[in-house]
Design a protein around this motif. Structure first.
Motif, PDB file in Angstrom:
ATOM      1  N   ASP A 100      46.312  50.528  37.137  1.00 40.11           N
ATOM      2  CA  ASP A 100      45.083  50.974  36.891  1.00 40.11           C
ATOM      3  C   ASP A 100      44.090  51.051  38.198  1.00 40.11           C
ATOM      4  O   ASP A 100      44.098  49.809  38.688  1.00 40.11           O
ATOM      5  CB  ASP A 100      44.390  50.220  35.704  1.00 40.11           C
ATOM      6  CG  ASP A 100      45.082  50.310  34.472  1.00 40.11           C
ATOM      7  OD1 ASP A 100      46.116  51.541  34.154  1.00 40.11           O
ATOM      8  OD2 ASP A 100      44.693  49.957  33.520  1.00 40.11           O
ATOM      9  N   ALA A 101      43.296  52.155  38.297  1.00 45.60           N
ATOM     10  CA  ALA A 101      42.296  51.939  39.451  1.00 45.60           C
ATOM     11  C   ALA A 101      41.293  50.941  39.075  1.00 45.60           C
ATOM     12  O   ALA A 101      40.909  50.305  40.268  1.00 45.60           O
ATOM     13  CB  ALA A 101      41.734  53.500  39.644  1.00 45.60           C
ATOM     14  N   ALA A 102      40.678  50.839  38.227  1.00 47.87           N
ATOM     15  CA  ALA A 102      39.556  50.014  37.957  1.00 47.87           C
ATOM     16  C   ALA A 102      40.283  48.539  37.405  1.00 47.87           C
ATOM     17  O   ALA A 102      40.608  48.449  36.483  1.00 47.87           O
ATOM     18  CB  ALA A 102      38.519  50.432  36.936  1.00 47.87           C
ATOM     19  N   ILE A 103      39.521  47.464  37.960  1.00 52.86           N
ATOM     20  CA  ILE A 103      40.099  46.224  37.575  1.00 52.86           C
ATOM     21  C   ILE A 103      38.902  45.239  37.293  1.00 52.86           C
ATOM     22  O   ILE A 103      37.766  45.362  37.734  1.00 52.86           O
ATOM     23  CB  ILE A 103      40.509  45.455  38.991  1.00 52.86           C
ATOM     24  CG1 ILE A 103      41.664  46.047  39.661  1.00 52.86           C
ATOM     25  CG2 ILE A 103      40.967  44.273  38.813  1.00 52.86           C
ATOM     26  CD1 ILE A 103      42.221  45.675  40.915  1.00 52.86           C
ATOM     27  N   ASP A 104      38.843  45.043  35.593  1.00 50.00           N
ATOM     28  CA  ASP A 104      37.881  44.211  35.230  1.00 50.00           C
ATOM     29  C   ASP A 104      38.098  42.484  35.468  1.00 50.00           C
ATOM     30  O   ASP A 104      38.784  41.961  34.927  1.00 50.00           O
ATOM     31  CB  ASP A 104      38.082  44.528  33.601  1.00 50.00           C
ATOM     32  CG  ASP A 104      37.010  43.795  32.978  1.00 50.00           C
ATOM     33  OD1 ASP A 104      36.224  42.875  33.373  1.00 50.00           O
ATOM     34  OD2 ASP A 104      36.920  43.852  31.447  1.00 50.00           O
ATOM     35  N   VAL A 105      37.272  42.081  36.563  1.00 49.32           N
ATOM     36  CA  VAL A 105      37.255  40.841  36.906  1.00 49.32           C
ATOM     37  C   VAL A 105      36.705  39.906  36.150  1.00 49.32           C
ATOM     38  O   VAL A 105      37.102  38.503  36.067  1.00 49.32           O
ATOM     39  CB  VAL A 105      36.483  40.744  38.250  1.00 49.32           C
ATOM     40  CG1 VAL A 105      36.392  39.311  38.903  1.00 49.32           C
ATOM     41  CG2 VAL A 105      37.084  41.730  39.285  1.00 49.32           C
ATOM     42  N   THR A 106      36.015  40.286  35.072  1.00 48.41           N
ATOM     43  CA  THR A 106      35.600  39.443  33.997  1.00 48.41           C
ATOM     44  C   THR A 106      36.769  38.910  33.083  1.00 48.41           C
ATOM     45  O   THR A 106      36.676  37.881  32.280  1.00 48.41           O
ATOM     46  CB  THR A 106      34.675  40.008  33.133  1.00 48.41           C
ATOM     47  OG1 THR A 106      35.317  40.976  32.208  1.00 48.41           O
ATOM     48  CG2 THR A 106      33.418  40.333  33.775  1.00 48.41           C
ATOM     49  N   LEU A 107      37.911  39.417  33.048  1.00 45.84           N
ATOM     50  CA  LEU A 107      39.048  39.164  32.447  1.00 45.84           C
ATOM     51  C   LEU A 107      39.937  37.861  32.959  1.00 45.84           C
ATOM     52  O   LEU A 107      40.045  38.089  34.312  1.00 45.84           O
ATOM     53  CB  LEU A 107      40.091  40.319  32.048  1.00 45.84           C
ATOM     54  CG  LEU A 107      39.373  41.491  31.230  1.00 45.84           C
ATOM     55  CD1 LEU A 107      40.463  42.504  31.062  1.00 45.84           C
ATOM     56  CD2 LEU A 107      38.976  41.071  29.709  1.00 45.84           C
ATOM     57  N   PRO A 108      40.315  37.028  32.271  1.00 50.30           N
ATOM     58  CA  PRO A 108      40.639  35.655  32.878  1.00 50.30           C
ATOM     59  C   PRO A 108      42.040  36.054  33.853  1.00 50.30           C
ATOM     60  O   PRO A 108      42.068  35.600  35.085  1.00 50.30           O
ATOM     61  CB  PRO A 108      41.355  34.876  31.885  1.00 50.30           C
ATOM     62  CG  PRO A 108      40.196  35.204  30.676  1.00 50.30           C
ATOM     63  CD  PRO A 108      40.138  36.567  30.927  1.00 50.30           C
ATOM     64  N   GLY A 109      42.787  36.836  33.407  1.00 53.91           N
ATOM     65  CA  GLY A 109      44.085  37.113  34.231  1.00 53.91           C
ATOM     66  C   GLY A 109      43.750  37.974  35.511  1.00 53.91           C
ATOM     67  O   GLY A 109      44.184  37.496  36.617  1.00 53.91           O
ATOM     68  N   GLN A 110      42.919  38.850  35.266  1.00 54.30           N
ATOM     69  CA  GLN A 110      42.401  39.922  36.599  1.00 54.30           C
ATOM     70  C   GLN A 110      41.633  38.916  37.604  1.00 54.30           C
ATOM     71  O   GLN A 110      41.541  38.919  38.672  1.00 54.30           O
ATOM     72  CB  GLN A 110      41.830  40.861  36.283  1.00 54.30           C
ATOM     73  CG  GLN A 110      42.843  41.652  35.287  1.00 54.30           C
ATOM     74  CD  GLN A 110      42.262  43.123  34.877  1.00 54.30           C
ATOM     75  OE1 GLN A 110      41.732  43.753  35.732  1.00 54.30           O
ATOM     76  NE2 GLN A 110      42.499  43.363  33.623  1.00 54.30           N
ATOM     77  N   ARG A 111      40.741  37.880  36.991  1.00 59.71           N
ATOM     78  CA  ARG A 111      39.946  37.067  37.775  1.00 59.71           C
ATOM     79  C   ARG A 111      40.892  36.126  38.525  1.00 59.71           C
ATOM     80  O   ARG A 111      40.468  35.917  39.703  1.00 59.71           O
ATOM     81  CB  ARG A 111      38.899  36.106  36.954  1.00 59.71           C
ATOM     82  CG  ARG A 111      38.098  35.098  37.616  1.00 59.71           C
ATOM     83  CD  ARG A 111      36.961  35.820  38.346  1.00 59.71           C
ATOM     84  NE  ARG A 111      36.988  35.092  39.732  1.00 59.71           N
ATOM     85  CZ  ARG A 111      36.081  35.514  40.602  1.00 59.71           C
ATOM     86  NH1 ARG A 111      35.334  36.804  40.233  1.00 59.71           N
ATOM     87  NH2 ARG A 111      35.780  34.924  41.590  1.00 59.71           N
ATOM     88  N   HIS A 112      42.061  35.765  38.030  1.00 59.64           N
ATOM     89  CA  HIS A 112      42.976  34.908  38.690  1.00 59.64           C
ATOM     90  C   HIS A 112      43.510  35.480  40.089  1.00 59.64           C
ATOM     91  O   HIS A 112      43.637  35.030  40.964  1.00 59.64           O
ATOM     92  CB  HIS A 112      44.090  34.641  38.073  1.00 59.64           C
ATOM     93  CG  HIS A 112      45.226  33.977  38.530  1.00 59.64           C
ATOM     94  ND1 HIS A 112      45.232  32.457  38.760  1.00 59.64           N
ATOM     95  CD2 HIS A 112      46.352  34.083  38.710  1.00 59.64           C
ATOM     96  CE1 HIS A 112      46.253  32.123  39.441  1.00 59.64           C
ATOM     97  NE2 HIS A 112      47.134  33.199  39.434  1.00 59.64           N
ATOM     98  N   VAL A 113      43.652  36.873  39.988  1.00 57.58           N
ATOM     99  CA  VAL A 113      44.045  37.395  41.276  1.00 57.58           C
ATOM    100  C   VAL A 113      43.066  37.549  42.463  1.00 57.58           C
ATOM    101  O   VAL A 113      43.318  37.383  43.493  1.00 57.58           O
ATOM    102  CB  VAL A 113      44.307  39.071  40.953  1.00 57.58           C
ATOM    103  CG1 VAL A 113      44.758  39.869  42.039  1.00 57.58           C
ATOM    104  CG2 VAL A 113      45.573  39.323  39.779  1.00 57.58           C
ATOM    105  N   VAL A 114      41.754  37.673  41.883  1.00 59.48           N
ATOM    106  CA  VAL A 114      40.645  37.298  42.899  1.00 59.48           C
ATOM    107  C   VAL A 114      40.646  36.119  43.377  1.00 59.48           C
ATOM    108  O   VAL A 114      40.648  35.626  44.756  1.00 59.48           O
ATOM    109  CB  VAL A 114      39.104  37.642  42.076  1.00 59.48           C
ATOM    110  CG1 VAL A 114      37.904  37.304  43.087  1.00 59.48           C
ATOM    111  CG2 VAL A 114      39.185  38.973  41.505  1.00 59.48           C
ATOM    112  N   ASP A 115      40.711  34.925  42.544  1.00 59.73           N
ATOM    113  CA  ASP A 115      40.819  33.699  43.169  1.00 59.73           C
ATOM    114  C   ASP A 115      41.821  33.314  44.135  1.00 59.73           C
ATOM    115  O   ASP A 115      41.633  32.740  45.069  1.00 59.73           O
ATOM    116  CB  ASP A 115      40.798  32.617  41.960  1.00 59.73           C
ATOM    117  CG  ASP A 115      39.732  32.720  41.082  1.00 59.73           C
ATOM    118  OD1 ASP A 115      38.654  33.270  41.436  1.00 59.73           O
ATOM    119  OD2 ASP A 115      39.553  32.342  39.821  1.00 59.73           O
ATOM    120  N   THR A 116      43.136  34.037  43.714  1.00 58.47           N
ATOM    121  CA  THR A 116      44.266  33.709  44.610  1.00 58.47           C
ATOM    122  C   THR A 116      44.072  34.420  45.933  1.00 58.47           C
ATOM    123  O   THR A 116      44.348  33.671  46.842  1.00 58.47           O
ATOM    124  CB  THR A 116      45.598  34.350  43.972  1.00 58.47           C
ATOM    125  OG1 THR A 116      45.803  33.861  42.681  1.00 58.47           O
ATOM    126  CG2 THR A 116      46.544  34.204  44.752  1.00 58.47           C
TER     127      THR A 116
END
Length: 326
Positions: free
Chosen positions: A150-166
């Motif tokens: 998916d082009a858009a990534i919802d950083v408010t979701l825990p799983g997708q936030r985990h990618v940011v943190d990583t």
């Protein structure tokens, strides 16, 4: 710039100089400052993690407009916003990016954006690297040419936030305790950590396979032949007799082989491949595309049954997927 401070590779307030640099580095062919007496204050930072390149960028306090053409490459670019915001047009998709919403850019799709007080951290990702890592995680050689995010990534979701943190964790490590380290084992572990996080947490067409139990079953030659036939002729009529003949084995042998390797019968595999192809087409749909047209292209003659199967596989209806592109 909050990340990769020790890895600066470019700094300038000159737009022409900036455009020339970004054109060579990231294929950005146009960058303009917006507003009267607008200025830019560009800072670019980069660090290599084996075949992945981490890239940090800050464009100062103003507003900029940039455009990037489609590029003949299978690479992706993952971007998370540290500060400011932007309005992005990625192919048929148009949405805002901010600290709450990131972007997975398909480099084959043109992109334009207006960004304000913008800074971001990203990663240049070869699709071949992601596919190889998915294969290593699952032990399965499945959907080899079908990795779509998916082009858009919802950083408010825990799983997708985990990618940011990583990504932030790795960037900070490369800037601090691992600065100038040439230990390929440690860097390889960080690379694998990032790839696993991206594949397992961001919305993509491999998720169902990745979240299933890994398989250690070897791929028999006759299964590989049938699988390759399915991928090659997915848009045409495929009958079980065709698969058996092409595979060069009996029906029972092929059925057992597909169940052992893929956990499904051959014709069920055909359906999954076609659903993924339809999903890809809906994600990259041109104006005027309809769900019925895409369904028909991939052999789904009954719109209601297609919608039901699609929703069970992807968790959303095909019409919802199509709306994301508009």
């Amino acid at each position: 710039m909050n990340h990769l401070k020790n890895h600066q590779i470019f700094e300038s307030q000159d737009l022409h100089e900036t455009q020339a640099f970004l054109s060579d580095m990231n294929s950005i062919d146009t960058i303009d400052a917006i507003g009267k007496n607008a200025i830019t204050d560009v800072s670019i930072h980069s660090a290599a993690l084996a075949d992945i390149v981490l890239l940090g960028a800050s464009f100062g306090a103003g507003r900029i407009h940039l455009k990037t053409p489609a590029i003949e490459t299978d690479d992706l670019f993952l971007l998370f916003v540290n500060g400011g915001n932007g309005q992005v047009k990625h192919g048929a998709h148009e949405f805002e990016i901010s600290p709450q919403r990131g972007l997975m850019r398909n480099m084959r799709v043109p992109l334009s954006a207006i960004e304000e007080e913008f800074s971001a951290l990203g990663a240049h990702l070869p699709v071949s690297t992601l596919r190889e890592h998915a294969h290593a995680l699952t032990g399965r050689d499945i959907f080899h040419n079908e990795l779509v995010f998916d082009a858009a990534i919802d950083v408010t979701l825990p799983g997708q936030r985990h990618v940011v943190d990583t990504l932030h964790y790795i960037a900070n490590a490369l800037d601090g305790p691992l600065y100038d380290l040439e230990n390929t084992i440690i860097l390889g572990e960080l690379r694998d950590l990032l790839l696993t996080s991206i594949l397992m947490q961001l919305p993509n067409s491999y998720l169902d396979v990745l979240h299933d139990r890994p398989s250690t079953v070897a791929l028999p030659r006759y299964v590989k032949r049938a699988r390759d036939y399915i991928h090659e002729y997915a848009q045409t009529a495929i009958h079980l007799a065709d698969l058996v003949a092409y595979a060069g084995c009996g029906y029972r042998t092929l059925l057992v082989g597909f169940n052992d390797v893929f956990g499904m019968a051959p014709m069920a595999y055909v359906k999954i491949v076609r659903l993924n192809r339809a999903h890809n087409d809906l994600l990259e749909a041109a104006p005027g595309t309809t769900v019925a047209k895409v369904a028909g292209k991939w052999g789904f003659g009954h719109a209601g049954r297609f919608a039901q199967s699609y929703a069970m596989h992807f968790g959303v209806s095909p019409s919802e997927t199509l709306k994301r592109c508009r």
